[in-house]
Design an enzyme around this catalytic site. Sequence first.
Site, PDB file in Angstrom:
ATOM      1  N   CYS A   2      33.304   6.990 -14.292  1.00 57.98           N
ATOM      2  CA  CYS A   2      32.417   6.928 -15.440  1.00 57.98           C
ATOM      3  C   CYS A   2      31.819   5.538 -15.582  1.00 57.98           C
ATOM      4  CB  CYS A   2      33.200   7.296 -16.708  1.00 57.98           C
ATOM      5  SG  CYS A   2      34.175   8.815 -16.554  1.00 57.98           S
ATOM      6  N   ARG A  50      30.559   9.673 -19.466  1.00 61.22           N
ATOM      7  CA  ARG A  50      31.614  10.383 -18.737  1.00 61.22           C
ATOM      8  C   ARG A  50      31.069  11.273 -17.629  1.00 61.22           C
ATOM      9  NH1 ARG A  50      35.890  15.015 -20.866  1.00 61.22           N
ATOM     10  NH2 ARG A  50      37.336  14.840 -19.096  1.00 61.22           N
ATOM     11  N   LEU A  51      31.717  11.161 -16.464  1.00 61.64           N
ATOM     12  CA  LEU A  51      31.583  12.132 -15.382  1.00 61.64           C
ATOM     13  C   LEU A  51      32.885  12.913 -15.389  1.00 61.64           C
ATOM     14  CD1 LEU A  51      29.762  13.034 -12.970  1.00 61.64           C
ATOM     15  CD2 LEU A  51      31.140  11.507 -11.545  1.00 61.64           C
ATOM     16  N   SER A  52      32.838  14.145 -15.826  1.00 61.74           N
ATOM     17  CA  SER A  52      34.055  14.926 -16.069  1.00 61.74           C
ATOM     18  C   SER A  52      34.622  15.454 -14.761  1.00 61.74           C
ATOM     19  CB  SER A  52      33.754  16.096 -17.007  1.00 61.74           C
ATOM     20  OG  SER A  52      33.163  15.631 -18.202  1.00 61.74           O
ATOM     21  N   ASN A  79      37.315   3.787 -16.584  1.00 58.92           N
ATOM     22  CA  ASN A  79      36.514   4.250 -15.457  1.00 58.92           C
ATOM     23  C   ASN A  79      37.417   4.368 -14.244  1.00 58.92           C
ATOM     24  OD1 ASN A  79      34.543   4.717 -13.476  1.00 58.92           O
ATOM     25  ND2 ASN A  79      34.118   2.540 -13.236  1.00 58.92           N
TER      26      ASN A  79
END
Length: 641
Positions: A2, A50-52, A79
Amino acid sequence: MCGLLGILSADSNAGDLVSAVGSAMHCQRHRGPDETGTWHDDDVAFGFNRLSIIDIGHSHQPLRWGPASNPQRYALTFNGEIYNYLELREELAREHGAVFQTEGDSEAIVAAFHYWGPEAVRRLRGMFAFAIWDTESQELFLARDPFGIKPLFLATGRAGTAFASEKKSLLELGELLGLDTDLDARAIEHYTVLQYVPEPETLHADIRRLESGTYAWVRPGKEPEATRYFSPAFPVRPFAAGDEQSRYREIAAALEDSVAKHMRADVTVGSFLSGGIDSTAIAALAMRHNPNLITFTSCFEREGYSEADVAAETAAAIGAKHVVKVVSPEEFAASIPEIIWYLDDPVADPALVPLYFVAKEARKHVKVVLSGEGADELFGGYTIYREPLSLKPFGYLPRGLRRAAGRLSDRIPDGTRGKSLLHRGSLTLEERYYGNARSFNDAQLRSVLRDFRPEWTQQDVTAPIYAESAGWDPVARMQHLDLFTWLRGDILVKADKMTMANSLELRVPFLDTEVFKVAAQVPLEQKITKTTTKYALRQALEGIVPPHVLHRAKLGFPVPLRHWLRGAELQDWARQTIVESGADHIFDKAAVTRMLDEHRDGASDHSRRLWTVLCFMIWHGIFVEHRIVPQIAEPTYPVSL
């Protein structure tokens, strides 16, 4: 994986800063397009993109956690990925009664910090950069993973101390913080020589990086206080007679365990595949957990042999579905401004361009990829590591004779066989090895860099690192140096920036502390031989990596830069870049143009030096002149990945 951003206010007015944090987060939206959020109290303002990947429906950030007595004590922004989070959660619950509200790895970090303090970072297997605000002690704790896989930039100004995953977010906050946006002349010289900006520097004097393997305490109104918690050492353990196979099995088991943990995700995981031993080993082990694994590679439009053919053959051998991205010269040139914007500071490694394109292609199919970075540094994979073997006879000569050999080499015409051997043999390891790249020597640097300072050298960077490895064998010293220079300055920067530019998480199973433990014990003769590199690793991968790959020489990621800068593909583009650049006060444009002319005419190969200067000129046009405005698209990706 993230993007994070935050400010610890110098005067308890974080509520007035949170809107600025929210705005500055947008320029790192590519790092986390799935959701965004902010949180603040009187002292800190946190922002997060956020990158889930794990616990997709929960584990929202900024995250609050605390013990039963104060369940909102801590605020976290994080992150990265913690691959042993399941084991940590189980231990924390069993030994300390920790209670978790999610199924993710973020709570494991905060709980570990609460019960174990700063020592918790030594227990984390993964890649990370995180910030924890303790509302009781009024302290901010920052930490970065042992190898520097994930970035963390810092800046302290009149409004407080800010931190971010990308420097451009701090530049957005520059006026608010009262930062001086002057460039760092020493960092420019280091970049020009090394082709990357070494940690902890950046090209902006008021912005620095928290170094790999370091944590820091920050208190309101004070500068960060950093502590190194990971100091990589190579405690060589010789192979006992008849013990070779058990040691090879130990290496294979550590790597297999690392890959298994790196496969933990609630989304699809793929793998980059060059066809070399490192990426093939990772992909082959990943196939054991996902028989439908997709592998990805990129190549260039060129005649004859292609590295893509090797990768395709390897993918077929391990049974993986394979995707190839072919990059044209036109795509290559057109992408440079966008790529340099994503980089924050220039990295003059042309291999990052095909990496950018293969990441873009991979993101159409998966959300996470594995890759083989770190194997060369851990197991002795670079050809240059064999140099101490060839120069060993010079070590028996008195120092005076070695220096005489060096003076003799100065009188030998360039290109004469043996000149380079004499010159390098006359030098100590500290004098001759600065890492895997050196674009300019002093004479060349003096000719192009207007503010050349002979007292500023690459030894500013390397001397303190060499001081820590006195008494080690020369290859271990070179590996150790590369962990602090080439790996974290070039390899991991391009890996993080080019994949995150495409909202793709990249995981590097070789760069795991448990793998490092076994790699660091491998003796010299099991790393480098007269005919090969990474000998012990190759033996350990028997039966895992297909035979046609196992003993192949290192492929690298060749880019036809020399040819393109000499021909129609990039010659005009390079000349226009020089003419239009406003960096005249930094680089002598007439001298750079002469280099380009000499390269075009075949008088010299200046391709890497030219690329170093050209990348800087484009960076200067973006971040200083604001003359170049890259077209950055808003990230949109399939939610089903």
